[in-house]
Design a protein around this motif. Structure first.
Motif, PDB file in Angstrom:
ATOM      1  N   ALA A 642     -72.550 -56.089 -63.360  1.00 48.11           N
ATOM      2  CA  ALA A 642     -71.699 -56.162 -62.161  1.00 48.11           C
ATOM      3  C   ALA A 642     -70.710 -54.999 -62.128  1.00 48.11           C
ATOM      4  O   ALA A 642     -70.154 -54.610 -63.158  1.00 48.11           O
ATOM      5  CB  ALA A 642     -70.967 -57.485 -62.118  1.00 48.11           C
ATOM      6  N   GLU A 643     -70.502 -54.450 -60.934  1.00 47.02           N
ATOM      7  CA  GLU A 643     -69.565 -53.340 -60.768  1.00 47.02           C
ATOM      8  C   GLU A 643     -68.155 -53.833 -60.485  1.00 47.02           C
ATOM      9  O   GLU A 643     -67.174 -53.194 -60.853  1.00 47.02           O
ATOM     10  CB  GLU A 643     -70.033 -52.437 -59.614  1.00 47.02           C
ATOM     11  N   LYS A 644     -68.064 -54.965 -59.765  1.00 49.75           N
ATOM     12  CA  LYS A 644     -66.732 -55.474 -59.438  1.00 49.75           C
ATOM     13  C   LYS A 644     -66.624 -56.956 -59.790  1.00 49.75           C
ATOM     14  O   LYS A 644     -67.635 -57.659 -59.899  1.00 49.75           O
ATOM     15  CB  LYS A 644     -66.408 -55.243 -57.964  1.00 49.75           C
ATOM     16  N   GLU A 645     -65.402 -57.373 -59.922  1.00 49.68           N
ATOM     17  CA  GLU A 645     -65.122 -58.736 -60.393  1.00 49.68           C
ATOM     18  C   GLU A 645     -65.447 -59.778 -59.325  1.00 49.68           C
ATOM     19  O   GLU A 645     -65.085 -59.629 -58.162  1.00 49.68           O
ATOM     20  CB  GLU A 645     -63.633 -58.837 -60.767  1.00 49.68           C
ATOM     21  N   ASP A 646     -66.145 -60.829 -59.736  1.00 48.34           N
ATOM     22  CA  ASP A 646     -66.383 -61.998 -58.883  1.00 48.34           C
ATOM     23  C   ASP A 646     -65.132 -62.875 -58.948  1.00 48.34           C
ATOM     24  O   ASP A 646     -64.693 -63.249 -60.050  1.00 48.34           O
ATOM     25  CB  ASP A 646     -67.598 -62.752 -59.424  1.00 48.34           C
ATOM     26  N   PRO A 647     -64.530 -63.217 -57.796  1.00 53.62           N
ATOM     27  CA  PRO A 647     -63.280 -64.006 -57.810  1.00 53.62           C
ATOM     28  C   PRO A 647     -63.404 -65.327 -58.571  1.00 53.62           C
ATOM     29  O   PRO A 647     -62.480 -65.738 -59.276  1.00 53.62           O
ATOM     30  CB  PRO A 647     -62.995 -64.243 -56.324  1.00 53.62           C
ATOM     31  N   GLN A 648     -64.554 -65.988 -58.428  1.00 55.80           N
ATOM     32  CA  GLN A 648     -64.720 -67.261 -59.122  1.00 55.80           C
ATOM     33  C   GLN A 648     -64.833 -67.061 -60.632  1.00 55.80           C
ATOM     34  O   GLN A 648     -64.241 -67.808 -61.419  1.00 55.80           O
ATOM     35  CB  GLN A 648     -65.972 -67.984 -58.604  1.00 55.80           C
ATOM     36  N   ILE A 649     -65.552 -66.031 -61.048  1.00 56.06           N
ATOM     37  CA  ILE A 649     -65.660 -65.719 -62.485  1.00 56.06           C
ATOM     38  C   ILE A 649     -64.283 -65.346 -63.029  1.00 56.06           C
ATOM     39  O   ILE A 649     -63.900 -65.756 -64.139  1.00 56.06           O
ATOM     40  CB  ILE A 649     -66.664 -64.570 -62.724  1.00 56.06           C
ATOM     41  N   GLU A 650     -63.535 -64.595 -62.246  1.00 50.88           N
ATOM     42  CA  GLU A 650     -62.190 -64.197 -62.682  1.00 50.88           C
ATOM     43  C   GLU A 650     -61.316 -65.433 -62.908  1.00 50.88           C
ATOM     44  O   GLU A 650     -60.610 -65.534 -63.916  1.00 50.88           O
ATOM     45  CB  GLU A 650     -61.547 -63.285 -61.633  1.00 50.88           C
ATOM     46  N   ALA A 651     -61.388 -66.391 -61.992  1.00 53.70           N
ATOM     47  CA  ALA A 651     -60.608 -67.622 -62.136  1.00 53.70           C
ATOM     48  C   ALA A 651     -61.056 -68.397 -63.363  1.00 53.70           C
ATOM     49  O   ALA A 651     -60.229 -68.876 -64.168  1.00 53.70           O
ATOM     50  CB  ALA A 651     -60.738 -68.475 -60.880  1.00 53.70           C
ATOM     51  N   LEU A 679     -67.917 -71.495 -70.075  1.00 57.85           N
ATOM     52  CA  LEU A 679     -67.797 -70.179 -69.449  1.00 57.85           C
ATOM     53  C   LEU A 679     -69.118 -69.415 -69.545  1.00 57.85           C
ATOM     54  O   LEU A 679     -69.513 -68.729 -68.592  1.00 57.85           O
ATOM     55  CB  LEU A 679     -66.668 -69.382 -70.112  1.00 57.85           C
ATOM     56  N   LEU A 680     -69.789 -69.547 -70.685  1.00 54.17           N
ATOM     57  CA  LEU A 680     -71.100 -68.903 -70.840  1.00 54.17           C
ATOM     58  C   LEU A 680     -72.057 -69.410 -69.769  1.00 54.17           C
ATOM     59  O   LEU A 680     -72.820 -68.628 -69.178  1.00 54.17           O
ATOM     60  CB  LEU A 680     -71.655 -69.182 -72.236  1.00 54.17           C
ATOM     61  N   ASN A 681     -72.030 -70.696 -69.495  1.00 55.64           N
ATOM     62  CA  ASN A 681     -72.891 -71.258 -68.446  1.00 55.64           C
ATOM     63  C   ASN A 681     -72.557 -70.668 -67.078  1.00 55.64           C
ATOM     64  O   ASN A 681     -73.462 -70.390 -66.269  1.00 55.64           O
ATOM     65  CB  ASN A 681     -72.746 -72.784 -68.391  1.00 55.64           C
ATOM     66  N   GLU A 682     -71.265 -70.488 -66.803  1.00 49.97           N
ATOM     67  CA  GLU A 682     -70.849 -69.909 -65.518  1.00 49.97           C
ATOM     68  C   GLU A 682     -71.319 -68.457 -65.407  1.00 49.97           C
ATOM     69  O   GLU A 682     -71.746 -68.014 -64.327  1.00 49.97           O
ATOM     70  CB  GLU A 682     -69.327 -69.988 -65.365  1.00 49.97           C
ATOM     71  N   PHE A 683     -71.221 -67.722 -66.523  1.00 48.94           N
ATOM     72  CA  PHE A 683     -71.725 -66.338 -66.532  1.00 48.94           C
ATOM     73  C   PHE A 683     -73.217 -66.322 -66.195  1.00 48.94           C
ATOM     74  O   PHE A 683     -73.695 -65.498 -65.400  1.00 48.94           O
ATOM     75  CB  PHE A 683     -71.530 -65.703 -67.914  1.00 48.94           C
ATOM     76  N   ILE A 689     -72.219 -60.012 -64.845  1.00 52.26           N
ATOM     77  CA  ILE A 689     -70.787 -59.964 -65.155  1.00 52.26           C
ATOM     78  C   ILE A 689     -70.385 -58.526 -65.398  1.00 52.26           C
ATOM     79  O   ILE A 689     -71.228 -57.653 -65.629  1.00 52.26           O
ATOM     80  CB  ILE A 689     -70.448 -60.813 -66.407  1.00 52.26           C
ATOM     81  N   THR A 690     -69.087 -58.289 -65.330  1.00 52.87           N
ATOM     82  CA  THR A 690     -68.587 -56.937 -65.596  1.00 52.87           C
ATOM     83  C   THR A 690     -68.409 -56.739 -67.103  1.00 52.87           C
ATOM     84  O   THR A 690     -68.405 -57.686 -67.880  1.00 52.87           O
ATOM     85  CB  THR A 690     -67.236 -56.699 -64.914  1.00 52.87           C
ATOM     86  N   LYS A 691     -68.252 -55.475 -67.483  1.00 51.47           N
ATOM     87  CA  LYS A 691     -67.987 -55.151 -68.892  1.00 51.47           C
ATOM     88  C   LYS A 691     -66.676 -55.788 -69.328  1.00 51.47           C
ATOM     89  O   LYS A 691     -66.551 -56.294 -70.444  1.00 51.47           O
ATOM     90  CB  LYS A 691     -67.945 -53.634 -69.074  1.00 51.47           C
TER      91      LYS A 691
END
Length: 804
Positions: A642-651, A679-683, A689-691
């Motif tokens: 991923a290049e940019k952050e997903d808002p839900q992943i960020e939360a 969190l691994l499941n959400e990823f 995901i981003t670096k």
């Protein structure tokens, strides 16, 4: 990336060691943090999974603290004197020194294979002379300050180990080492006056962060009580028998007295005792019983009424019978007790058996059936009659006893002084010399350490003598005071000696001038967090606090208490739910798990298996589950696209940072790992995901599974020089606002029954929420043709439409 633990674990263990990543630095400008575990006894059996769980809590906290910018001291050593090594040496015809050093090497290999982040540069063993030099030095200071004395007493003796044991080492009448029955012997014993520190040990508990269960065990063992010492005249003599009681208000109900079979008053007046042969025979029977057997509450009451000696109740002036009975011990209290059978069940049973008078002095119960042990109105008690408050009754009686000069207020402790010598070879020689002219004198300080002589025959004698007594060149010496011929003490110290101060030596382990440099002690002490087993609460913890309080009193250390915080771990049970033991065949060897699944899998599993302070059974399936989890973690490198952050992943990420950070501090390691699994499941659901997401995740997992996360850190380019370790990178921080849900799923109810679910912003306006809720097809169906009576909306929680 693939999780090849056989390759990556040795790789990173070597890199950490070569770069001294875990080395504590004296006087660093960073804030210090000192984490301590109960150092292991290097047994021939090697490390077991219990060690892994015991050390993992401080291990995880140590790794987190380094990432938080602390200068961490997390040391390890070996508690290597004691009976197990000597018994094994005798069995295998090898020397305890050789066995011990071999076991230390084996333990070291095992501990390093698991990847514990110990500072190995500070390692020591209590059986090495550069360490026990200072154990002897502290003993000499205790001696100089009057805290060492010798006395003849009944001791707990193990015929199998041929050694005297402390009460703590022989609980339940069994030897703590071989588990055989202990017997009572009369012997000259060296003691440490730990009782002089009873109050300080109790008061110190108010200034430390210990679980209440640990505090209560210490309080119970010390057993402080406030009561009265009362003198009972021995009829027809000038002798007085002193007793101690916490219930002096019941003195009017005393109808007989009991003394210990060993009480000296018996020998003093033996000519007056008409049934002396019965008394002697009973004494001989008692000598065969252990202290545990003698003091059990549930047992047949035995005793002998003394014919020719009687006592006098000092309150009533009435002559009362005198007995000897095995349940009274010379080592507890005064060796004599008053018996109030109406209000003490043991006295009641004794009185019934021997036909003694029972006088009720507190109203209540039915003393025809049993003793009444509750409170109530005082009766048959002269000036106390009518009082209903126990405190008032006791105070009034205390005033009377003091005024008449027949008693006084006093304090008593259940804890006894510490029996501090063993008749064995493998222990610290006690640095004392016996001179016929000068008495007992210390080995001069400049001659310490008094070394344990290298001998071939170290088997204990059958006469209760130490093997050292058989070595003339060790025993015979010159008195340092008068220069005349003298003899060395031949007993050695108990194993608890070396472990009573080891936490101090870790601050400065290689100093040959003092036990530890004062400035280093001031920098590192107290221990910030100490974890150990509950089984050591009444032994090691009490003993080490006693030594530390003493060293503080004489100005040698800077803190009154050694440990700011103490915690404990629960036991790992066998897969069958039973305590692990070789005889049951349910023991798990951690090396087997490391070899088959990897150290990170073992580390993760023992922290995930349940509440840390509770016992939990081993599960091979759960071990495999943790291995699968780590395999999936390694695969995260494949979705780092991923290049940019997903808002839900960020939360989700910020919530997990908060959760894991807090759970580690609260020792809720299993729920911290569960949060990382979620969190691994959400990823995985997100697909990419981003670096930055991956970096945060492996930092959070690092204290639990340091090898795989260190490898991933390098794999994604964060360690280009091979020395920029994840292990000392910065711990993630979270934004509190981002831990709060922007949206939340709530149920839409009709008349209190959920008919649909919708996601709403947590600050969604009322009208919008109601409109969206009513628009749901399954909700609309239940509203059709109905009159809406009430609409209830609590943002983020409730949406309920009431109809009729």
């Amino acid at each position: 990336m693939k999780y090849n633990f056989k390759r990556i674990e040795p790789k990173w263990q070597k890199a950490w060691e070569e770069n001294k990543v875990f080395q504590a630095v004296d006087f660093s400008p960073k804030p210090k943090w000192y984490g301590l575990v109960e150092f292991p006894y290097p047994s021939g059996a090697g490390m077991h999974v219990g060690h892994i769980k015991a050390y993992s809590s401080i291990e995880i906290l140590s790794r987190k603290r380094r990432m938080q910018g602390y200068n961490v001291l997390f040391p390890i050593g070996f508690d290597s004197f004691g009976l197990p090594a000597e018994n094994y040496a005798i069995k295998t015809n090898t020397h305890p020194h050789d066995i011990t050093e071999k076991n230390i090497r084996h333990f070291t290999e095992q501990l390093k294979s698991v990847g514990f982040s110990f500072d190995w540069d500070r390692e020591f063993a209590t059986s090495r002379k550069d360490y026990y030099h200072w154990t002897q030095w502290i003993f000499e200071k205790l001696f100089e300050h009057g805290l060492v004395f010798r006395s003849k007493t009944l001791v707990n003796y193990c015929p199998h180990c041929k050694v005297v044991l402390s009460n703590e080492d022989s609980q339940g009448g069994k030897c703590d080492i071989c588990h055989n029955d202990v017997v009572q012997l009369s012997k000259d014993v060296w003691f440490l006056r730990i009782t002089q520190y009873a109050d300080k040990l109790l008061e110190g508990l108010d200034h430390v962060d210990y679980p209440e269960s640990i505090k209560q065990q210490e309080i119970s063992w010390i057993g402080k009580s406030t009561g009265a010492f009362v003198d009972f005249p021995l009829d027809g003599t000038d002798e007085k028998l002193e007793i101690y009681t916490t219930r002096c208000d019941t003195l009017f109900g005393v109808t007989f007295m009991v003394v210990a079979p060993e009480h000296p008053v018996l020998d003093k007046y033996k000519d007056r005792i008409k049934n002396w042969s019965d008394v002697e025979a009973y004494r001989q029977e008692c000598a065969k019983k252990t202290e545990f057997e003698r003091t059990q509450l549930v047992k047949d009451k035995t005793g002998v009424k003394i014919d020719g000696l009687a006592a006098v109740n000092p309150i009533t002036g009435k002559k009362i019978p005198l007995f000897i009975a095995d349940y009274v011990m010379m080592g507890y209290g005064t060796g004599a007790i008053m018996a109030v059978p109406a209000h003490d069940q043991r006295d009641y049973e004794f009185a019934k058996k021997f036909g003694m008078e029972i006088i009720q002095v507190i109203k209540g119960g039915d003393i025809e059936k049993e003793a009444y042990t509750g409170d109530g109105e005082m009766i048959n008690s002269g000036f106390l009659n009518g009082l209903t408050n126990k405190k008032d009754s006791i105070e009034k009686m205390l005033e009377y006893l003091t005024e008449k000069g027949i008693g006084r207020k006093g304090v008593q402790y259940k804890m006894k002084d510490w029996a501090f010598n063993r008749q064995r070879y493998w222990g610290e020689p006690i640095p004392l010399i016996h001179c016929p002219k000068c008495g007992t004198v210390l080995v001069p300080e400049n001659e310490l350490p008094l070394e344990l002589p290298p001998v071939k025959n170290f088997e204990p004698g059958t006469d209760g003598q130490s093997p050292l007594a058989k070595i003339p060149e060790f025993v015979n010496c010159t008195c340092p005071k008068c220069g005349g011929p003298a003899k060395r003490e031949t007993d050695t110290m108990p194993q608890w000696a070396g472990s009573s101060w080891y936490f101090l030596r870790f601050c400065d382990p290689h100093n040959d001038k003092v036990f530890a440099d004062r400035k280093k002690l001031e920098y590192w002490m107290p221990v910030d967090h100490y974890n150990g087993g509950m089984e050591h609460v009444t032994r090691h913890l009490l003993y080490s606090r006693f030594w530390h309080h003493f060293l503080y009193d004489i100005g040698e250390v800077n803190t009154p208490e050694p440990y700011a915080k103490r915690t404990y771990q629960g036991m790992i049970l066998g897969a069958d739910g039973e305590k692990m033991s070789k005889s049951k065949g349910n023991v798990i060897d951690p090396v087997d798990i490391v070899n088959e699944y990897g150290a990170d899998t073992l580390r993760t599993y023992v922290m995930f298996m349940g509440d840390y302070a509770s016992a939990a059974p081993w599960s091979d399936e759960s071990v495999k589950g943790c291995r699968r989890f780590l395999d999936r973690v390694a695969g995260l490198t494949d979705i780092m696209t991923a290049e940019k952050e997903d808002p839900q992943i960020e939360a989700d990420l910020h919530k997990t940072i908060k959760k894991v950070s807090d759970d580690i501090e609260n020792m809720k390691f299993n729920t911290a790992i569960a949060a990382l699994m979620t969190l691994l499941n959400e990823f995985t659901k997100a697909g990419s995901i981003t670096k930055a997401d991956l970096i945060t995740f492996i930092k959070l997992l690092s204290p639990f599974a340091p090898h795989i996360t260190e490898e991933m850190w390098q794999y994604i380019g964060m360690n280009p020089d091979g020395k920029t370790f994840l292990t000392v990178s910065e711990w993630p921080s979270y934004d509190e606002d981002k831990t709060r849900d922007a949206e939340k799923e709530i149920g839409v109810q009709v008349n209190g029954k959920v008919r649909a679910s919708i996601r709403l912003a947590v600050d969604c306006p009322r009208e919008e929420a109601l409109s969206r809720g009513k628009a749901e097809p399954n909700v609309a169906k239940y509203l059709e043709g109905k009159t809406i009576v009430k609409e209830i909306y609590v943002p983020g929680r409730i949406l309920n439409i009431v109809v009729k």
